[in-house]
Design a protein around this motif. Sequence first.
Motif, PDB file in Angstrom:
ATOM      1  N   PRO A   1       0.713  -1.475   0.081  1.00 39.67           N
ATOM      2  CA  PRO A   1       0.148   0.029  -0.114  1.00 39.67           C
ATOM      3  C   PRO A   1       0.866   1.274   0.076  1.00 39.67           C
ATOM      4  CG  PRO A   1      -0.969  -1.639   1.634  1.00 39.67           C
ATOM      5  CD  PRO A   1       0.274  -2.104   1.152  1.00 39.67           C
ATOM      6  N   ASP A   2       2.280   1.122   0.660  1.00 41.76           N
ATOM      7  CA  ASP A   2       2.896   2.418   0.326  1.00 41.76           C
ATOM      8  C   ASP A   2       3.700   2.334  -0.738  1.00 41.76           C
ATOM      9  OD1 ASP A   2       2.922   4.039   3.044  1.00 41.76           O
ATOM     10  OD2 ASP A   2       2.997   1.757   3.728  1.00 41.76           O
ATOM     11  N   GLY A   3       3.579   1.559  -1.632  1.00 42.03           N
ATOM     12  CA  GLY A   3       4.361   1.680  -2.761  1.00 42.03           C
ATOM     13  C   GLY A   3       5.924   0.831  -2.850  1.00 42.03           C
ATOM     14  N   ASN A   4       6.263   0.285  -1.766  1.00 39.80           N
ATOM     15  CA  ASN A   4       7.184  -0.431  -1.887  1.00 39.80           C
ATOM     16  C   ASN A   4       7.177  -1.558  -2.665  1.00 39.80           C
ATOM     17  OD1 ASN A   4       8.683   0.617   0.553  1.00 39.80           O
ATOM     18  ND2 ASN A   4       7.155  -0.279   1.718  1.00 39.80           N
ATOM     19  N   GLY A   5       8.421  -1.804  -3.731  1.00 38.37           N
ATOM     20  CA  GLY A   5       8.422  -2.606  -4.809  1.00 38.37           C
ATOM     21  C   GLY A   5       8.788  -4.130  -4.761  1.00 38.37           C
ATOM     22  N   TRP A   6       7.846  -4.982  -5.189  1.00 34.45           N
ATOM     23  CA  TRP A   6       8.315  -6.406  -4.894  1.00 34.45           C
ATOM     24  C   TRP A   6       8.421  -6.865  -6.402  1.00 34.45           C
ATOM     25  CZ3 TRP A   6       9.820  -8.615  -0.721  1.00 34.45           C
ATOM     26  CH2 TRP A   6       9.756  -7.946   0.673  1.00 34.45           C
ATOM     27  N   LEU A   7       9.274  -7.884  -6.754  1.00 34.56           N
ATOM     28  CA  LEU A   7       9.487  -8.520  -7.998  1.00 34.56           C
ATOM     29  C   LEU A   7       9.270  -9.937  -7.728  1.00 34.56           C
ATOM     30  CD1 LEU A   7      12.339  -6.272  -9.585  1.00 34.56           C
ATOM     31  CD2 LEU A   7      10.096  -6.700 -10.616  1.00 34.56           C
ATOM     32  N   PHE A   8       8.687 -10.667  -8.367  1.00 32.75           N
ATOM     33  CA  PHE A   8       8.903 -12.138  -8.529  1.00 32.75           C
ATOM     34  C   PHE A   8       9.846 -12.438  -9.768  1.00 32.75           C
ATOM     35  CE2 PHE A   8       4.150 -12.956  -7.395  1.00 32.75           C
ATOM     36  CZ  PHE A   8       4.721 -13.383  -6.196  1.00 32.75           C
ATOM     37  N   GLN A   9      10.905 -13.148  -9.221  1.00 35.24           N
ATOM     38  CA  GLN A   9      11.840 -13.601 -10.314  1.00 35.24           C
ATOM     39  C   GLN A   9      11.927 -15.002 -10.387  1.00 35.24           C
ATOM     40  OE1 GLN A   9      15.975 -13.464  -8.975  1.00 35.24           O
ATOM     41  NE2 GLN A   9      16.571 -12.563 -11.292  1.00 35.24           N
ATOM     42  N   GLU A  10      11.811 -15.796 -11.696  1.00 35.62           N
ATOM     43  CA  GLU A  10      11.705 -17.129 -11.975  1.00 35.62           C
ATOM     44  C   GLU A  10      12.986 -17.675 -11.974  1.00 35.62           C
ATOM     45  OE1 GLU A  10       8.691 -19.643 -14.058  1.00 35.62           O
ATOM     46  OE2 GLU A  10       9.972 -19.373 -15.694  1.00 35.62           O
ATOM     47  N   ILE A  11      13.449 -18.529 -10.980  1.00 33.59           N
ATOM     48  CA  ILE A  11      14.609 -19.626 -11.122  1.00 33.59           C
ATOM     49  C   ILE A  11      14.415 -20.915 -11.030  1.00 33.59           C
ATOM     50  CG2 ILE A  11      16.777 -19.781  -9.842  1.00 33.59           C
ATOM     51  CD1 ILE A  11      16.680 -16.985  -8.934  1.00 33.59           C
ATOM     52  N   THR A  12      14.659 -21.714 -11.844  1.00 39.54           N
ATOM     53  CA  THR A  12      14.467 -23.204 -12.041  1.00 39.54           C
ATOM     54  C   THR A  12      15.851 -23.558 -11.735  1.00 39.54           C
ATOM     55  OG1 THR A  12      14.629 -23.055 -14.304  1.00 39.54           O
ATOM     56  CG2 THR A  12      12.332 -23.014 -13.308  1.00 39.54           C
ATOM     57  N   THR A  13      16.912 -23.179 -12.177  1.00 40.01           N
ATOM     58  CA  THR A  13      18.162 -23.772 -11.905  1.00 40.01           C
ATOM     59  C   THR A  13      19.346 -22.618 -11.769  1.00 40.01           C
ATOM     60  OG1 THR A  13      17.942 -25.693 -13.726  1.00 40.01           O
ATOM     61  CG2 THR A  13      19.933 -25.079 -13.060  1.00 40.01           C
ATOM     62  N   ARG A  14      19.766 -22.861 -10.772  1.00 37.63           N
ATOM     63  CA  ARG A  14      20.741 -21.693 -10.248  1.00 37.63           C
ATOM     64  C   ARG A  14      22.174 -21.864 -10.935  1.00 37.63           C
ATOM     65  NH1 ARG A  14      18.927 -18.641  -6.126  1.00 37.63           N
ATOM     66  NH2 ARG A  14      17.199 -19.562  -5.113  1.00 37.63           N
ATOM     67  N   LEU A  15      22.791 -20.660 -11.052  1.00 36.94           N
ATOM     68  CA  LEU A  15      24.114 -20.805 -11.860  1.00 36.94           C
ATOM     69  C   LEU A  15      25.026 -21.356 -10.961  1.00 36.94           C
ATOM     70  CD1 LEU A  15      24.249 -17.122 -13.442  1.00 36.94           C
ATOM     71  CD2 LEU A  15      23.835 -19.350 -14.461  1.00 36.94           C
ATOM     72  N   PRO A  16      26.364 -21.931 -11.534  1.00 37.48           N
ATOM     73  CA  PRO A  16      27.204 -22.416 -10.482  1.00 37.48           C
ATOM     74  C   PRO A  16      27.846 -21.311  -9.730  1.00 37.48           C
ATOM     75  CG  PRO A  16      27.607 -23.050 -13.156  1.00 37.48           C
ATOM     76  CD  PRO A  16      26.556 -22.021 -12.871  1.00 37.48           C
ATOM     77  N   GLY A  17      28.032 -21.797  -8.496  1.00 36.59           N
ATOM     78  CA  GLY A  17      28.732 -20.750  -7.604  1.00 36.59           C
ATOM     79  C   GLY A  17      27.843 -20.267  -6.786  1.00 36.59           C
ATOM     80  N   ARG A  18      26.466 -20.191  -7.197  1.00 37.92           N
ATOM     81  CA  ARG A  18      25.489 -19.494  -6.187  1.00 37.92           C
ATOM     82  C   ARG A  18      24.949 -20.152  -5.277  1.00 37.92           C
ATOM     83  NH1 ARG A  18      23.371 -15.395  -9.787  1.00 37.92           N
ATOM     84  NH2 ARG A  18      25.069 -14.780 -10.909  1.00 37.92           N
ATOM     85  N   ILE A  19      25.323 -21.448  -4.699  1.00 36.82           N
ATOM     86  CA  ILE A  19      24.942 -22.196  -3.411  1.00 36.82           C
ATOM     87  C   ILE A  19      25.922 -22.560  -2.910  1.00 36.82           C
ATOM     88  CG2 ILE A  19      22.434 -22.485  -4.569  1.00 36.82           C
ATOM     89  CD1 ILE A  19      23.883 -25.398  -5.185  1.00 36.82           C
ATOM     90  N   ASP A  20      26.093 -23.183  -1.742  1.00 31.02           N
ATOM     91  CA  ASP A  20      27.047 -23.729  -0.914  1.00 31.02           C
ATOM     92  C   ASP A  20      27.090 -25.240  -1.509  1.00 31.02           C
ATOM     93  OD1 ASP A  20      28.751 -24.840   1.003  1.00 31.02           O
ATOM     94  OD2 ASP A  20      27.438 -24.460   2.458  1.00 31.02           O
ATOM     95  N   SER A  21      28.288 -25.500  -1.887  1.00 27.82           N
ATOM     96  CA  SER A  21      28.640 -26.778  -2.681  1.00 27.82           C
ATOM     97  C   SER A  21      28.839 -27.865  -1.763  1.00 27.82           C
ATOM     98  CB  SER A  21      29.994 -26.811  -3.430  1.00 27.82           C
ATOM     99  OG  SER A  21      30.938 -26.464  -2.686  1.00 27.82           O
ATOM    100  N   THR A  22      28.900 -27.602  -0.369  1.00 25.29           N
ATOM    101  CA  THR A  22      28.931 -28.573   0.702  1.00 25.29           C
ATOM    102  C   THR A  22      27.583 -28.895   1.070  1.00 25.29           C
ATOM    103  OG1 THR A  22      29.434 -27.180   2.292  1.00 25.29           O
ATOM    104  CG2 THR A  22      31.089 -27.741   1.170  1.00 25.29           C
ATOM    105  N   ALA A  23      26.502 -28.279   0.644  1.00 26.86           N
ATOM    106  CA  ALA A  23      25.264 -28.641   1.214  1.00 26.86           C
ATOM    107  C   ALA A  23      24.262 -28.701   0.178  1.00 26.86           C
ATOM    108  CB  ALA A  23      24.861 -27.665   2.422  1.00 26.86           C
ATOM    109  N   THR A  24      23.255 -29.613   0.402  1.00 26.34           N
ATOM    110  CA  THR A  24      21.932 -29.733  -0.640  1.00 26.34           C
ATOM    111  C   THR A  24      20.813 -29.346   0.234  1.00 26.34           C
ATOM    112  OG1 THR A  24      23.081 -31.273  -1.762  1.00 26.34           O
ATOM    113  CG2 THR A  24      20.855 -31.124  -2.197  1.00 26.34           C
ATOM    114  N   THR A  25      20.189 -28.275   0.194  1.00 26.82           N
ATOM    115  CA  THR A  25      18.921 -27.790   0.706  1.00 26.82           C
ATOM    116  C   THR A  25      17.935 -27.463  -0.188  1.00 26.82           C
ATOM    117  OG1 THR A  25      19.968 -25.572   0.976  1.00 26.82           O
ATOM    118  CG2 THR A  25      20.417 -27.067   2.840  1.00 26.82           C
ATOM    119  N   PHE A  26      16.589 -27.451   0.115  1.00 31.90           N
ATOM    120  CA  PHE A  26      15.177 -27.193  -0.451  1.00 31.90           C
ATOM    121  C   PHE A  26      14.567 -25.980   0.420  1.00 31.90           C
ATOM    122  CE2 PHE A  26      16.137 -29.439  -4.199  1.00 31.90           C
ATOM    123  CZ  PHE A  26      17.048 -30.595  -3.845  1.00 31.90           C
ATOM    124  N   ALA A  27      14.181 -25.015  -0.191  1.00 29.85           N
ATOM    125  CA  ALA A  27      13.462 -24.113   0.582  1.00 29.85           C
ATOM    126  C   ALA A  27      12.036 -24.381   1.050  1.00 29.85           C
ATOM    127  CB  ALA A  27      13.455 -22.710   0.033  1.00 29.85           C
TER     128      ALA A  27
END
Length: 229
Positions: free
Chosen positions: A154-180
Amino acid sequence: MANATYEIQANDAAGEASVAKVDMKFEIVVIPVSDVDRAKEFYARLGWRLDADYDNDFRVIQFTPPGSGCSVIFGKNVTGAAPGSAQGLYLIVDDIEVARKNLLRHGFEVSEVFHGAADVYSGPDEPYLFGRIRVSGPDPEHRSYRSFASFRDPDGNGWLFQEITTRLPGRIDSTATTFASANDLASAFRRAEAAHGEHEKRIGQRDANWADWYAAYMVAEQSGKELPQ
């Protein structure tokens, strides 16, 4: 006195100095609002989890989007920023059309799906977009990180949905596998199932060790490593 930089260091097995790693979990974003109760009603209607509502000399309300490790807080005396000045707040989804239709179904205003014009580094639209100019429709190649939809509180703070199905290499911790969320895990299973179907076609028989193959695929996909064939 000259400025000095201090680093916490730890010796590795080879005796070479390296900066010690300390977990730093980014968990809170403060958003400025003019009417606290109105904002609380809006974010509650979004279906976000209400974590706190403290009211004393100051007021702090905390909400967490479904599946998110980061929360937002707003209230009274929590920020000096102008109401509505928070822009480019990203909400990552694995199916942007489903996320958008869910908001529409519950009476929220949300933009059409769009993508940023490639290789455009200035333009009249949001400076925090890839391309800075909105182009109608999802990314033509349906690439991760490229398709968006927007809405505002209501105040105009702006939100964006961004679609990600596969993350680029290096964007996650390579020592852990987690799902949100369960949805994220289910999507990973579906991608593994499709890839495994191609694997069975190549070997010409049923793969009895499909569970091991699925696990290897899902871990490799998250860590950005080479996918099993």
